[in-house]
Design a protein around this motif. Structure first.
Motif, PDB file in Angstrom:
ATOM      1  N   GLU A  89      60.510   9.455 -31.656  1.00 15.83           N
ATOM      2  CA  GLU A  89      59.862   9.248 -30.295  1.00 15.83           C
ATOM      3  C   GLU A  89      60.100   7.857 -29.707  1.00 15.83           C
ATOM      4  OE1 GLU A  89      55.692   9.127 -31.395  1.00 15.83           O
ATOM      5  OE2 GLU A  89      55.492  11.400 -31.424  1.00 15.83           O
ATOM      6  N   GLN A  90      60.559   7.020 -30.476  1.00 13.40           N
ATOM      7  CA  GLN A  90      60.750   5.567 -29.976  1.00 13.40           C
ATOM      8  C   GLN A  90      62.140   5.745 -29.338  1.00 13.40           C
ATOM      9  OE1 GLN A  90      60.359   2.912 -33.051  1.00 13.40           O
ATOM     10  NE2 GLN A  90      58.097   2.354 -32.408  1.00 13.40           N
TER      11      GLN A  90
ATOM     12  N   ARG B 268      59.222  10.778 -37.364  1.00 11.84           N
ATOM     13  CA  ARG B 268      58.578  11.184 -36.205  1.00 11.84           C
ATOM     14  C   ARG B 268      58.597  10.284 -35.248  1.00 11.84           C
ATOM     15  NH1 ARG B 268      53.654  11.140 -34.201  1.00 11.84           N
ATOM     16  NH2 ARG B 268      52.648  10.626 -35.923  1.00 11.84           N
TER      17      ARG B 268
ATOM     18  N   GLN C  69      63.412   8.557 -27.808  1.00 15.24           N
ATOM     19  CA  GLN C  69      63.344   9.374 -26.757  1.00 15.24           C
ATOM     20  C   GLN C  69      62.886   8.233 -25.578  1.00 15.24           C
ATOM     21  OE1 GLN C  69      60.583  12.426 -27.735  1.00 15.24           O
ATOM     22  NE2 GLN C  69      62.235  13.666 -28.286  1.00 15.24           N
ATOM     23  N   GLN C  70      61.775   7.083 -26.034  1.00 18.56           N
ATOM     24  CA  GLN C  70      61.436   6.390 -24.944  1.00 18.56           C
ATOM     25  C   GLN C  70      62.435   5.484 -24.480  1.00 18.56           C
ATOM     26  OE1 GLN C  70      57.862   4.684 -26.831  1.00 18.56           O
ATOM     27  NE2 GLN C  70      56.452   6.240 -26.219  1.00 18.56           N
TER      28      GLN C  70
END
Length: 168
Positions: free
Chosen positions: A57-58, A53, A60-61
């Motif tokens: 998220e990383q 997860r 996406q950033q």
């Protein structure tokens, strides 16, 4: 001694009341190794899920930051184009002529006013005067009146009106 007569064994099929999934489940054999491997797979999923997860998220950033960098690079290239334009003397001359009406000595310049006869008017339709006029309103009294009215009234803001200004 008398010999025994041998009988032949014949397999007998009993009527089966089981369905196909039941017979399939009955044939599954679970060994200790199978349970251990199944436990390791479940443990790996539990341990790696938060990390996975976090990686997503990383990513996406990182994609958002790359998009922001692309936007900034595009704006930098636009600004570099502007700097290149301003280094051209012909562009500087055209900007000076159009923006601040600069002319070279000896040039003949015409400035055309809009003289179609349309007079400017106020919101109520009265013509705007070109003469300096004095007001007939005591502005200090108006300010003090406004402060007292706002502080001491129970009326809402929509019901309050500005004081009537006497016309000369």
């Amino acid at each position: 001694m008398a010999r025994r007569q041998r009988t032949q064994r014949v397999p007998v099929a009993l009527p089966s009341m089981e369905t196909a999934p039941e017979s399939w489940l009955r044939n599954i054999r679970m060994s200790g190794f199978t349970f251990m491997m199944l436990g390791l797979v479940i443990l790996a999923v539990i341990v790696l899920a938060p990390s996975l997860r976090l990686v997503i998220e990383q990513q996406q950033q990182l994609a958002e930051l790359r998009a922001a960098v692309d936007d900034k690079e595009e704006s930098v290239s636009d600004l570099e184009d502007d700097v290149a334009r301003w280094s051209d003397p012909a562009y500087i001359e055209s900007q000076a002529r159009s923006r601040v009406n600069y002319v070279f000595p000896g040039d003949l310049t015409y400035l055309v006013d809009d003289d179609r006869g349309v007079e400017a008017a106020t919101a109520d339709g009265a013509p705007i005067s070109t003469e300096i006029q004095t007001t007939q309103v005591d502005w200090m009294q108006t300010v003090v009146s406004s402060i007292f009215t706002a502080g001491l009234t129970d009326a809402t803001a929509t019901t309050l009106e500005s004081p009537v200004v006497p016309t000369p």
